[in-house]
Design a protein around this motif. Structure first.
Motif, PDB file in Angstrom:
ATOM      1  N   VAL A 494      49.088  30.347  45.475  1.00 56.75           N
ATOM      2  CA  VAL A 494      47.957  29.570  44.956  1.00 56.75           C
ATOM      3  C   VAL A 494      48.094  29.399  43.444  1.00 56.75           C
ATOM      4  O   VAL A 494      47.918  28.288  42.903  1.00 56.75           O
ATOM      5  CB  VAL A 494      46.620  30.262  45.304  1.00 56.75           C
ATOM      6  N   LEU A 495      48.420  30.474  42.745  1.00 56.78           N
ATOM      7  CA  LEU A 495      48.575  30.391  41.293  1.00 56.78           C
ATOM      8  C   LEU A 495      49.736  29.484  40.910  1.00 56.78           C
ATOM      9  O   LEU A 495      49.662  28.729  39.925  1.00 56.78           O
ATOM     10  CB  LEU A 495      48.770  31.790  40.707  1.00 56.78           C
ATOM     11  N   LEU A 496      50.809  29.534  41.681  1.00 61.64           N
ATOM     12  CA  LEU A 496      51.942  28.650  41.416  1.00 61.64           C
ATOM     13  C   LEU A 496      51.549  27.192  41.614  1.00 61.64           C
ATOM     14  O   LEU A 496      51.905  26.314  40.812  1.00 61.64           O
ATOM     15  CB  LEU A 496      53.113  29.001  42.328  1.00 61.64           C
ATOM     16  N   ALA A 497      50.785  26.916  42.676  1.00 58.62           N
ATOM     17  CA  ALA A 497      50.344  25.543  42.932  1.00 58.62           C
ATOM     18  C   ALA A 497      49.409  25.060  41.827  1.00 58.62           C
ATOM     19  O   ALA A 497      49.481  23.897  41.404  1.00 58.62           O
ATOM     20  CB  ALA A 497      49.645  25.474  44.293  1.00 58.62           C
ATOM     21  N   LEU A 498      48.537  25.935  41.353  1.00 58.09           N
ATOM     22  CA  LEU A 498      47.645  25.560  40.253  1.00 58.09           C
ATOM     23  C   LEU A 498      48.438  25.268  38.979  1.00 58.09           C
ATOM     24  O   LEU A 498      48.124  24.343  38.225  1.00 58.09           O
ATOM     25  CB  LEU A 498      46.631  26.673  40.002  1.00 58.09           C
ATOM     26  N   GLU A 499      49.482  26.054  38.749  1.00 59.78           N
ATOM     27  CA  GLU A 499      50.343  25.785  37.595  1.00 59.78           C
ATOM     28  C   GLU A 499      51.041  24.442  37.744  1.00 59.78           C
ATOM     29  O   GLU A 499      51.180  23.678  36.780  1.00 59.78           O
ATOM     30  CB  GLU A 499      51.366  26.910  37.450  1.00 59.78           C
ATOM     31  N   PHE A 500      51.477  24.150  38.952  1.00 64.33           N
ATOM     32  CA  PHE A 500      52.121  22.871  39.238  1.00 64.33           C
ATOM     33  C   PHE A 500      51.183  21.704  38.935  1.00 64.33           C
ATOM     34  O   PHE A 500      51.625  20.621  38.527  1.00 64.33           O
ATOM     35  CB  PHE A 500      52.546  22.850  40.711  1.00 64.33           C
ATOM     36  N   LEU A 501      49.881  21.953  39.098  1.00 63.89           N
ATOM     37  CA  LEU A 501      48.880  20.917  38.841  1.00 63.89           C
ATOM     38  C   LEU A 501      48.445  20.873  37.377  1.00 63.89           C
ATOM     39  O   LEU A 501      47.510  20.154  37.019  1.00 63.89           O
ATOM     40  CB  LEU A 501      47.662  21.140  39.741  1.00 63.89           C
ATOM     41  N   GLY A 502      49.111  21.653  36.533  1.00 67.26           N
ATOM     42  CA  GLY A 502      48.868  21.571  35.104  1.00 67.26           C
ATOM     43  C   GLY A 502      47.833  22.516  34.555  1.00 67.26           C
ATOM     44  O   GLY A 502      47.406  22.372  33.396  1.00 67.26           O
ATOM     45  N   THR A 503      47.410  23.499  35.336  1.00 67.32           N
ATOM     46  CA  THR A 503      46.434  24.477  34.845  1.00 67.32           C
ATOM     47  C   THR A 503      47.157  25.740  34.392  1.00 67.32           C
ATOM     48  O   THR A 503      48.358  25.915  34.637  1.00 67.32           O
ATOM     49  CB  THR A 503      45.416  24.831  35.940  1.00 67.32           C
ATOM     50  N   ASP A 504      46.424  26.649  33.767  1.00 71.08           N
ATOM     51  CA  ASP A 504      47.027  27.894  33.291  1.00 71.08           C
ATOM     52  C   ASP A 504      46.305  29.122  33.857  1.00 71.08           C
ATOM     53  O   ASP A 504      46.193  30.152  33.205  1.00 71.08           O
ATOM     54  CB  ASP A 504      47.042  27.943  31.766  1.00 71.08           C
ATOM     55  N   TYR A 505      45.811  29.033  35.085  1.00 70.57           N
ATOM     56  CA  TYR A 505      45.154  30.170  35.720  1.00 70.57           C
ATOM     57  C   TYR A 505      46.154  31.309  35.940  1.00 70.57           C
ATOM     58  O   TYR A 505      47.295  31.091  36.370  1.00 70.57           O
ATOM     59  CB  TYR A 505      44.544  29.769  37.060  1.00 70.57           C
ATOM     60  N   LYS A 506      45.705  32.529  35.654  1.00 74.22           N
ATOM     61  CA  LYS A 506      46.514  33.720  35.836  1.00 74.22           C
ATOM     62  C   LYS A 506      45.774  34.699  36.762  1.00 74.22           C
ATOM     63  O   LYS A 506      44.612  34.479  37.116  1.00 74.22           O
ATOM     64  CB  LYS A 506      46.806  34.403  34.498  1.00 74.22           C
ATOM     65  N   GLU A 507      46.446  35.782  37.091  1.00 75.06           N
ATOM     66  CA  GLU A 507      45.833  36.776  37.978  1.00 75.06           C
ATOM     67  C   GLU A 507      44.540  37.321  37.392  1.00 75.06           C
ATOM     68  O   GLU A 507      43.602  37.656  38.131  1.00 75.06           O
ATOM     69  CB  GLU A 507      46.820  37.904  38.245  1.00 75.06           C
ATOM     70  N   ASP A 508      44.457  37.427  36.064  1.00 75.53           N
ATOM     71  CA  ASP A 508      43.242  37.941  35.426  1.00 75.53           C
ATOM     72  C   ASP A 508      42.039  37.036  35.656  1.00 75.53           C
ATOM     73  O   ASP A 508      40.887  37.473  35.476  1.00 75.53           O
ATOM     74  CB  ASP A 508      43.472  38.112  33.926  1.00 75.53           C
ATOM     75  N   ASP A 509      42.281  35.785  36.041  1.00 73.01           N
ATOM     76  CA  ASP A 509      41.178  34.852  36.299  1.00 73.01           C
ATOM     77  C   ASP A 509      40.633  34.990  37.710  1.00 73.01           C
ATOM     78  O   ASP A 509      39.651  34.324  38.065  1.00 73.01           O
ATOM     79  CB  ASP A 509      41.644  33.408  36.089  1.00 73.01           C
ATOM     80  N   THR A 510      41.244  35.834  38.532  1.00 68.98           N
ATOM     81  CA  THR A 510      40.825  35.995  39.927  1.00 68.98           C
ATOM     82  C   THR A 510      39.954  37.232  40.081  1.00 68.98           C
ATOM     83  O   THR A 510      39.961  38.136  39.242  1.00 68.98           O
ATOM     84  CB  THR A 510      42.043  36.114  40.864  1.00 68.98           C
ATOM     85  N   ASP A 511      39.230  37.283  41.195  1.00 68.48           N
ATOM     86  CA  ASP A 511      38.384  38.447  41.459  1.00 68.48           C
ATOM     87  C   ASP A 511      38.243  38.597  42.973  1.00 68.48           C
ATOM     88  O   ASP A 511      38.505  37.667  43.747  1.00 68.48           O
ATOM     89  CB  ASP A 511      37.012  38.273  40.817  1.00 68.48           C
ATOM     90  N   VAL A 512      37.797  39.787  43.382  1.00 64.73           N
ATOM     91  CA  VAL A 512      37.573  40.069  44.802  1.00 64.73           C
ATOM     92  C   VAL A 512      36.399  39.239  45.296  1.00 64.73           C
ATOM     93  O   VAL A 512      35.390  39.066  44.591  1.00 64.73           O
ATOM     94  CB  VAL A 512      37.306  41.565  45.016  1.00 64.73           C
ATOM     95  N   TYR A 513      36.516  38.742  46.513  1.00 67.08           N
ATOM     96  CA  TYR A 513      35.459  37.945  47.139  1.00 67.08           C
ATOM     97  C   TYR A 513      34.997  38.657  48.409  1.00 67.08           C
ATOM     98  O   TYR A 513      35.801  39.189  49.162  1.00 67.08           O
ATOM     99  CB  TYR A 513      35.975  36.549  47.477  1.00 67.08           C
ATOM    100  N   MET A 514      33.730  38.683  48.633  1.00 66.57           N
ATOM    101  CA  MET A 514      33.099  39.313  49.807  1.00 66.57           C
ATOM    102  C   MET A 514      33.412  40.808  49.880  1.00 66.57           C
ATOM    103  O   MET A 514      33.594  41.372  50.965  1.00 66.57           O
ATOM    104  CB  MET A 514      33.520  38.608  51.104  1.00 66.57           C
ATOM    105  N   ASP A 515      33.498  41.446  48.706  1.00 61.89           N
ATOM    106  CA  ASP A 515      33.593  42.909  48.615  1.00 61.89           C
ATOM    107  C   ASP A 515      34.705  43.489  49.476  1.00 61.89           C
ATOM    108  O   ASP A 515      34.549  44.522  50.134  1.00 61.89           O
ATOM    109  CB  ASP A 515      32.254  43.548  48.997  1.00 61.89           C
ATOM    110  N   GLY A 516      35.850  42.830  49.534  1.00 62.01           N
ATOM    111  CA  GLY A 516      37.000  43.367  50.245  1.00 62.01           C
ATOM    112  C   GLY A 516      36.982  43.196  51.748  1.00 62.01           C
ATOM    113  O   GLY A 516      37.798  43.793  52.456  1.00 62.01           O
ATOM    114  N   THR A 517      36.084  42.400  52.281  1.00 67.44           N
ATOM    115  CA  THR A 517      36.064  42.119  53.721  1.00 67.44           C
ATOM    116  C   THR A 517      37.400  41.492  54.145  1.00 67.44           C
ATOM    117  O   THR A 517      37.932  40.624  53.463  1.00 67.44           O
ATOM    118  CB  THR A 517      34.921  41.159  54.074  1.00 67.44           C
TER     119      THR A 517
END
Length: 535
Positions: A494-517
């Motif tokens: 996902v991060l690679l695809a976002l980079e391909f689309l010209g963004t600079d999202y990194k792992e630090d921009d991500t977070d856990v969703y639904m408390d680890g479900t």
């Protein structure tokens, strides 16, 4: 006659439901006479599972478990050590065939940081390997591994052995691609892979081998005898009692042994302890991973996309924000069959422990393009041919299929196609049951049971579900941003695809969703609420 049982460990419901994983299967497997066992990638994703393998499973098999290119950090000493012995030399009991065996894993990179998978090309240049293959007191090299047959890894091993042993037979056993497959390296070296998920019992026969362990005059045999090619043959046996009765010339009354009944009792006890037959609900119809196109009402992915995920993908802290959720088709490992949907079913369908992560407030104009990038561009951007499986029905964690494949009919992988209408097998008059109809490098005579062919369809690598979007009669909703939710296993893609689309999202921009479900919990929870009632 000498026979060997060679297995490559894989997870299943009986394995995955226990804490720790494999709590019961280790003792069950130890009741079988196993000559060679090696590891797969699934034991390496988490530190706890690889340590359990090292501390409990490897000692259980006392030298028969091999790890030729895998090290682990010993949890007690902190030292880096081989997970298991690198190789094994043994002589068969009856014929005296001298065998040198190895156990390899493909060049896997998704392991936890307490394990180290050495590239096979580097391993075969190491001193221990070169010394092992140089001896002439060997009648057969046996290479077992969680490795595709026609791969750079196995070709490197083949070439390394042939550089010093030009005429010694080599038998490869492969895995990971989940197909019935057969491969010729030369006239004295063949590879064999026996399908997926224990649907197939692979039977490989090699006749005409030298029996140096029984002959003191082996080194004096005529050159033409030593050079004569042995005969390799294979059989793909459907894993059911009918097959076993046929090949043992026994029946339902005479087949079982006291030892076998004891092992069956162990399995039944483990299933009861794990409550595997507990029913969450009743599936109203069959849902297919690859036996239906996507989208289609009979596709398990359409069911997930349109019914399960819209009502389950929601984090309490972000429930008021529209979300575009992306799921990899390889995270679903098997079909759903009409009838009871149990704890065991849940692990068969989705055995992985992957949870969900998200990136908040992603521009919708970017997020809406991700599906196209992940399905068409990422396969060309990443050199990860085995981590990203490409063909039905062998879908692994991420299933990378052809762009135009949603309705394209494909066979059982590249090497597995239905028998032709003119095949002599059609002389069988009784109706055939659907099943594997295999054509491999040796022809179409490998299947032990004749079946009518099953159609498989390619599915995309990933699909999306849109949740909480405003309703519009036509076109895309006019949104500025969305929460981008995805299965954590595919984060790097996902991060690679976002980079391909010209963004600079990194792992630090991500977070856990639904408390680890986990995906498994999402599916079982939905079934509890929506498939109530008796079967």
């Amino acid at each position: 006659m000498d026979g060997m049982l060679v297995i490559s460990k894989k997870g299943n419901g009986l394995y995955d439901a226990s804490i720790p994983k494999g709590k019961y299967t280790r003792d069950i497997f130890s009741e079988q006479d196993i000559d060679l066992i090696c590891i797969g990638n699934h034991e390496l994703y988490h530190k706890s599972s690889s340590e359990s393998e090292y501390l409990s499973v490897v000692p259980t098999f006392q030298g028969n478990y091999l790890a030729s290119n895998l090290d682990i950090v010993d949890p007690e000493s902190g030292d880096r050590v081989p997970l298991a012995p690198r190789f094994k030399k043994f002589t068969t009991k009856n014929q005296g065939i001298r065998i040198v065996a190895f156990g390899f894993l493909f060049d896997f990179t998704g392991n936890a940081n307490n394990t180290f998978v050495e590239k096979v090309e580097k391993t075969v240049r190491q001193k221990w390997f070169l010394e092992t293959i140089h001896g002439r007191d060997v009648d057969l090299f046996l290479v077992a591994g969680h490795v595709p047959l026609d791969s750079p890894e196995y070709n490197a091993i083949f070439k390394a052995i042939r550089e010093v042993q030009w005429d010694t037979p080599i038998q490869f056993f492969g895995g990971h691609t989940h197909v019935r497959d057969y491969f010729r390296y030369d006239n004295k070296a063949y590879g064999f892979e026996s399908g997926r998920y224990m649907e197939t019992i692979g039977f490989m026969s090699v006749t005409g081998l030298s029996t140096g362990g029984n002959s003191k005059s082996h080194d004096l045999q005529p050159a033409n005898m030593l050079a004569a090619a042995p005969k390799f043959s294979r059989r793909y046996i459907d894993n059911n009692l009918y097959s076993f009765h046929h090949h043992t010339s026994l029946n339902s009354s005479t087949f079982s042994t006291p030892h076998g009944r004891n092992v069956s009792a162990m399995i039944a006890a483990a299933r009861k302890a794990l409550n595997l037959d507990h029913r969450f609900g009743c599936a109203p119809t069959d849902l297919w991973t690859n036996r239906a196109p996507f989208p289609n009402e009979n596709s398990i992915f359409t069911w997930l996309q349109t019914q399960v995920f819209p009502s389950t993908i929601s984090d309490p802290s972000r429930k008021d924000y529209p979300r575009l959720a992306i799921f990899n088709t390889g995270g679903i490992r098997f079909d759903v069959f009409k009838g009871p949907f149990t704890i065991d079913t849940t692990y068969s369908v989705s055995p992985f422990t992957s949870g969900f992560r998200y990136i908040k407030d992603v521009p919708y104009t970017i997020a809406m393009k991700l599906i196209t990038i992940l399905n068409h561009e990422v396969p060309q951007l990443l050199d990860l041919p085995y981590d990203l499986a490409a063909r039905a029905p062998e879908s692994d964690e991420v299933h990378l299929a052809a762009a135009d494949a949603a309705h394209k009919f494909v066979q059982h992988g590249v090497n597995q196609v239905p028998l032709s209408p003119t095949s002599s097998n059609n002389q069988h008059r009784q109706p055939l049951t659907p099943g594997y109809t295999t054509t491999d490098a040796a022809g179409s005579d490998g299947d032990d049971t004749i079946h009518s062919p099953i159609r498989f369809y390619r599915v995309p690598n990933v699909f999306e579900t849109r949740v909480g979007f405003p309703s519009h009669s036509s076109g895309d909703p006019e949104l500025e941003t969305v929460d981008l939710v995805y299965v954590d296993f595919i984060q790097r893609y996902v991060l690679l695809a976002l980079e391909f689309l010209g963004t600079d999202y990194k792992e630090d921009d991500t977070d856990v969703y639904m408390d680890g479900t986990t995906m498994t919990e999402v599916i079982s929870g939905w079934v509890k609420e929506n498939w109530k009632g008796d079967c």
